[in-house]
Write an enzyme that holds these catalytic residues in place. Structure first.
Site, mmCIF file in Angstrom:
data_model
loop_
_atom_site.group_PDB
_atom_site.id
_atom_site.type_symbol
_atom_site.label_atom_id
_atom_site.label_comp_id
_atom_site.label_asym_id
_atom_site.label_seq_id
_atom_site.Cartn_x
_atom_site.Cartn_y
_atom_site.Cartn_z
ATOM 1 C CD GLU A 1 36.270 35.689 35.433
ATOM 2 O OE1 GLU A 1 35.810 35.938 35.947
ATOM 3 O OE2 GLU A 1 37.771 35.924 35.419
ATOM 4 C CD GLU B 1 35.659 40.615 35.549
ATOM 5 O OE1 GLU B 1 35.320 40.892 36.603
ATOM 6 O OE2 GLU B 1 35.376 39.176 35.354
#
Ligand SMILES: *[C@@H]1O[C@H](CO)[C@@H](O)[C@H](O)[C@H]1NC(C)=O
Length: 366
Positions: free
Chosen positions: A283, A185
């Site tokens: 995810e 991320e």
């Protein structure tokens, strides 16, 4: 060819083919050139202060791996911190021989450092046909929320590459380590703007090249516009969550959840039209109840409709506050509602051990 020569020839071919080839091509993942239907989950902890996967205070690591294998998971994403790799500390919060109902738990991890524990877990996963995605989640332990780029003031890009090289040297020949997730991320990153300090696509190319030159690994990138010098190595790996993680305005739209496919298309689904790099959701997850449950089912339907079902659900761990886990708080009881959604999403996950055997047989038959 004379018989002894032919025999030698066949033996040589079968030796060469014992290398397993993972690839990302024609928009999908492949194992030895056949479609690899991946069913994965993240199991976190190596990126936290205990410097090992979580749950080992409650159960044996083999219990969790067996639980995953029994539910046909064939891939696990292991988040870690750069410091864990570089410093290789002694892990904490492992129960040796004192787990309730299992007096033998984790005994073979006693006295090991973090990377040796990682070796054990990866090797055991291999025996169960589970492949491993190594995920650089943060630089320091417990710091993922503050690491929005692929480097920071105390961890240069060179140090990050050094960490990845250490893992490449350690696991290059471990057949079931199949990929790296360059950086979790990178929320402060940019793509193709020309700004070298923030362009994550360029950083992914530099880091990727430093790893693929002497490994056969795939490179998962949480972003787009990445080109590597070897074909078939880039995997685009979006993360996406429902209302329990962050309440996006579009979850409150009157048309929710039928407004979602258009949004997912715009964020990453459009990549499929290039029929090049695979898209693997890195995810997603959360509660199966209420609005989050509606979101979860809508996302599963979207992936299925578009034949992009390869995914790593977040997560195995019950101690993930905003998502919960595949296991409930005792680290033993499965969340059967969640498992049912995942079983429906990837109906026939590739049996990796069979896939390898099959490609050996085919080669020997030629
Ligand atoms: C691969 O690249 C890395 C990083 O540049 C380098 O350290 C390593 O020696 C290279 N390996 C080979 C076999 O060229």
């Amino acid at each position: 060819m004379r018989a002894p020569l032919l025999l030698l020839f066949l033996m040589l071919i079968s030796l060469c083919s014992s290398a397993i080839v993972y690839s990302s091509e024609e928009g999908v993942l492949k194992i030895n050139k056949k479609r690899f239907y991946l069913k994965g989950a993240s199991w976190f902890g190596f990126e936290t202060g205990v410097s090992t996967v979580h749950g080992l205070w409650a159960v044996d690591y083999k219990f969790i791996v067996n639980f995953l294998a029994n539910n046909k998971f064939n891939a696990v994403r292991l988040p870690f911190s750069l410091d864990m790799v570089l410093k290789d500390p002694t892990p904490t919060s492992i129960n040796f021989g004192g787990c309730s109902g299992d007096n033998q738990c984790n005994l073979d991890l006693k006295g090991l450092r973090s990377l040796e524990v990682l070796d054990k877990i990866i090797n055991y996963m291999g025996t169960k046909g589970i492949v491993v995605l190594l995920d650089l989640h943060s630089f320091e332990p417990d710091a993922f929320g503050s690491n929005g780029l692929w480097y920071d003031s105390s961890h240069s890009e060179a140090l990050v590459i050094q960490g990845w090289r250490k893992l490449a040297d350690r696991y290059r020949n471990t057949w079931n380590v199949f990929a790296i997730d360059v950086k979790n991320e990178p929320f402060q990153g940019t793509w193709n703007t020309g700004n070298l300090n923030t362009d994550f696509n360029k950083a992914s190319e530099r880091i990727g090249e430093a790893i693929i030159n002497d490994t056969n690994w795939l490179v998962f990138v949480e972003g787009t516009a990445v080109r590597l010098s070897k074909p078939g190595r880039v995997v685009y790996s979006p993360h996406t969550y429902g209302p329990n993680v962050y309440n996006q305005p579009y979850f409150s739209d009157a048309s929710f959840p039928s407004n979602m496919p258009r949004i997912w298309d715009k964020h990453f689904g459009f990549i499929r039209i290039f029929r090049d790099s695979a898209i693997v959701t890195g995810e997603w997850g959360g509660s199966t109840q209420g609005k989050n449950g509606i979101w979860l089912n809508a996302y599963a339907n979207y992936l299925k409709t578009n034949d992009i079902t390869d995914n790593f659900v977040w997560c195995v761990n019950p101690n993930s506050g905003d998502t919960g886990g595949l296991l409930l708080d005792d680290w033993r009881t499965p969340d059967s509602n969640k498992l049912a959604i995942l079983a429906k999403l990837v109906e026939n996950p590739t049996n990796v051990l069979d896939a390898i055997k099959e490609s050996h047989l085919e080669t020997n038959d030629q």
